[in-house]
Design a protein around this motif. Sequence first.
Motif, short mmCIF file in Angstrom:
data_model
loop_
_atom_site.label_atom_id
_atom_site.label_comp_id
_atom_site.label_asym_id
_atom_site.label_seq_id
_atom_site.Cartn_x
_atom_site.Cartn_y
_atom_site.Cartn_z
N ILE A 1 38.41 -9.46 72.96
CA ILE A 1 38.88 -8.50 72.22
C ILE A 1 37.38 -7.44 71.60
O ILE A 1 37.99 -6.22 71.58
CB ILE A 1 39.26 -9.33 71.01
N ALA A 2 36.39 -8.14 71.67
CA ALA A 2 35.31 -7.33 71.28
C ALA A 2 35.01 -6.09 72.22
O ALA A 2 34.78 -4.89 72.06
CB ALA A 2 33.97 -7.89 71.02
N PHE A 3 35.00 -6.38 73.65
CA PHE A 3 34.76 -5.48 74.48
C PHE A 3 36.08 -4.51 74.68
O PHE A 3 35.58 -3.22 75.11
CB PHE A 3 34.48 -6.19 75.73
N THR A 4 37.08 -5.06 74.44
CA THR A 4 38.30 -4.10 74.48
C THR A 4 38.20 -2.91 73.48
O THR A 4 38.19 -1.75 73.69
CB THR A 4 39.82 -4.63 74.42
N LEU A 5 37.84 -3.27 72.17
CA LEU A 5 37.85 -2.40 70.95
C LEU A 5 36.31 -1.41 71.22
O LEU A 5 36.60 -0.48 70.97
CB LEU A 5 37.51 -3.23 69.78
N GLN B 1 29.12 -6.22 67.01
CA GLN B 1 30.73 -6.07 67.05
C GLN B 1 31.06 -7.40 67.74
O GLN B 1 32.16 -7.92 67.17
CB GLN B 1 30.89 -5.06 68.04
N LEU B 2 30.13 -7.97 68.58
CA LEU B 2 30.50 -9.39 69.10
C LEU B 2 30.70 -10.32 68.01
O LEU B 2 31.35 -11.27 67.97
CB LEU B 2 29.74 -9.82 70.17
N PHE C 1 43.89 1.58 75.27
CA PHE C 1 43.75 2.06 73.84
C PHE C 1 43.06 3.53 73.60
O PHE C 1 43.45 4.23 72.86
CB PHE C 1 43.21 0.86 72.92
N GLY C 2 42.08 3.55 74.63
CA GLY C 2 41.43 4.72 74.72
C GLY C 2 42.13 6.07 75.01
O GLY C 2 41.87 6.94 74.44
N ILE C 3 43.14 6.10 75.75
CA ILE C 3 44.12 7.09 76.18
C ILE C 3 44.74 7.46 74.87
O ILE C 3 45.23 8.67 74.52
CB ILE C 3 44.94 6.79 77.42
#
Length: 216
Positions: free
Chosen positions: A90-94, A67-68, A33-35
């Motif tokens: 999910i939280a760490f991915t975001l 966020q968690l 998602f970052g790219i």
Amino acid sequence: MGPIGENEFFFLMQGLKWTVLLAIVGFIGGGIFGILIALLRTSKKKVARTITAGYIGVFQGTPLLMQLFVVYYGVALLGIEVNAWIAVAIAFTLHASAFLGEIWRGSIEAVPKGQTEAANALGLHYVSRMKDIILPQALKISMPATIGFLVQLIKGTSLAAIVGFIELTRAGQIISNQTYRPLLVFGIVGAIYFIICWPLSHAGSGLEKRMAKAAR
């Protein structure tokens, strides 16, 4: 005080397994998602730049712990049952996508504009220009910062314990409560984190120094 034996070490290793897996999932998912975020942040469309800037601002401007909480309890309020593993993933991915997106956005913009102008002169379309010319150079520029963020992400997994996820730090806390040896237990936990993070930090610093010498 209770003894720290084979069972306790095995439990710590189980926690370490989940720490590593969570960091990998967050980093890979955040990278994907970052790219996309980085490309949108550098696009010519103002709406895309504004939306992604707001997204980055939210995740960089709020604590990971909050966020968690929001992901874990917020999803439950929607009537969706999720276990702690899915919620923290999910939280760490975001979280990672926002930071990596901004790191890579800066790296893309750090590529000399002459590279883009040369690609345009050759008639390359956007996908080829980014894939073959801009992104490979941006990736090289971003490596020290990317590795540095990975180290922070690994250490940040310790916050996942707040929603009941048993990773390395939480495993250490459980063993400490059972054995009443917090100094020894968390000394071992800290040593494990150091063994994982120090080589990465050292590699990032070495890479940054080599790049600085090459740029002279």
